[in-house]
Design an enzyme around this catalytic site. Structure first.
Site, PDB file in Angstrom:
ATOM      1  CE  LYS A  16      21.932  10.435  23.959  1.00 49.36           C
ATOM      2  NZ  LYS A  16      21.294   9.722  23.235  1.00 49.36           N
TER       3      LYS A  16
ATOM      4  CG  ASP B 186      18.666  10.781  19.876  1.00 48.96           C
ATOM      5  OD1 ASP B 186      19.285  10.514  20.022  1.00 48.96           O
ATOM      6  OD2 ASP B 186      18.988  11.002  21.743  1.00 48.96           O
TER       7      ASP B 186
ATOM      8  N   GLY C  19      20.719   1.620  12.757  1.00 49.88           N
ATOM      9  CA  GLY C  19      20.560   2.503  13.626  1.00 49.88           C
ATOM     10  C   GLY C  19      22.000   4.238  12.926  1.00 49.88           C
TER      11      GLY C  19
END
Ligand code: ATR
Length: 289
Positions: free
Chosen positions: A78, A114, A255
């Site tokens: 990332k 995210d 999550g």
């Protein structure tokens, strides 16, 4: 063919998408995204690519050569993938991490979905308002940066970032514009004390992820009863951290919602169409059970 005609599968017009990471075979992104394409009758196919660090540049060259339209990026790429793109969206630049690439006619643009995906899930499922809250974030990697950036927009009183490697937490806290929120870094050694005072404790590390399901970043009794315990991990759906937190009288937030919404935002950037969120969630839940 109209948009609603049942599709016959991959053909010579199919547009390619995928997720890269190391490891990657655990990823539920392909089943989620392919369900989203079926649901919306979009002619797309989404695969998982096991890309090691030394293959990242070759992969991005492949994206350009093959005209792959969209890529999700996960651990450990990332941060480094940013150097290989043509443009970084403002939010992703502030975060310093990219989890979604849009290939716009050969121009590769990096986004971060995210943080916004996480905050939407947290507010819908566990904590409708974050205003005035004291939040502890465990971990200072790519996912943590995205989440802290998005949390800062919600006007909490205080965010404390802890990390095994304190320098990374310090760098993260120093590099974000805190906009009136008290943003601090702390050593993991102080987690017990910090958790005792926190309204929301968020695990952004991989501690507790399958197959290490008996591990947790905190001890349950450190948490304040009534606080929200939130874990980015979705495999397992309920980590040891969350099970221990429930025992302590805390609200557990897993999550899965973040995973669904980060994917939904990516789908919308790629296709310009609303993501079929309910179907995506149903598909992932079925695969996890
Ligand atoms: P991601 O994009 O998922 O955040 P990352 O950037 O590699 O992935 O960050 C991983 C995070 O999990 C880091 O905060 C890492 O701590 P370090 O900076 O000290 O490496 C944390 N992490 C991973 N494994 C861990 C472990 N076994 N114990 C504690 N922290 C861990």
């Amino acid at each position: 063919m109209t948009g609603h005609t049942a599709r016959q599968g991959i053909d010579s017009h199919t547009v390619l998408y995928g997720v890269i990471g190391d490891p990657i075979r655990h990823s539920k992104s392909p089943i989620m995204m392919n369900r989203a394409f079926r649901e919306t009758a979009i002619n797309g196919a989404y695969a998982a690519f096991h890309i090691t660090d030394n293959k990242l540049e070759d992969f991005i060259r492949g994206v350009r050569a093959m005209g792959i339209r969209g890529v999700n990026v996960t651990i450990p790429h990332k941060l480094r993938v940013m150097d290989l793109l043509d443009e970084i969206h403002e939010g992703a630049r502030a975060i310093g991490a990219v989890n979604t690439i849009v290939n716009d006619n050969g121009r590769l643009i990096g986004y971060n979905t995210d943080g916004i995906g996480y905050v939407r899930s947290l507010k819908e499922e566990a904590a409708p308002s974050l205003e005035g809250k004291h939040i502890v974030v465990i971990g200072a990697g790519g996912a943590s940066r995205g989440i802290v950036y998005a949390l800062l927009q919600e006007k909490p009183a205080r965010i404390t970032v802890t990390n095994r490697t304190i320098q990374r937490a310090e760098e993260l806290a120093a590099s974000l514009e805190s906009g009136g929120v008290q943003l601090a870094a702390s050593s993991s050694d102080r987690l017990e004390e910090l958790c005792g005072d926190a309204d929301i404790v968020i695990n952004t590390t991989s501690v507790g992820m399958f197959p290490q399901v008996d591990q947790s970043p905190v001890t349950g009794h450190w948490l304040k009863p009534g606080a929200v315990a939130s874990d980015l991990i979705y495999n397992p759906l309920k980590t040891k951290f969350l099970r221990d937190a429930e025992q302590q009288g805390c609200i557990a937030h897993g999550g899965l919602g973040m995973f669904i919404y980060q994917g939904a935002y990516a789908f919308e950037y790629w296709t310009g169409q609303p993501a079929p969120v309910a179907a995506m969630k149903e598909e992932v839940l079925a695969a996890l059970q």
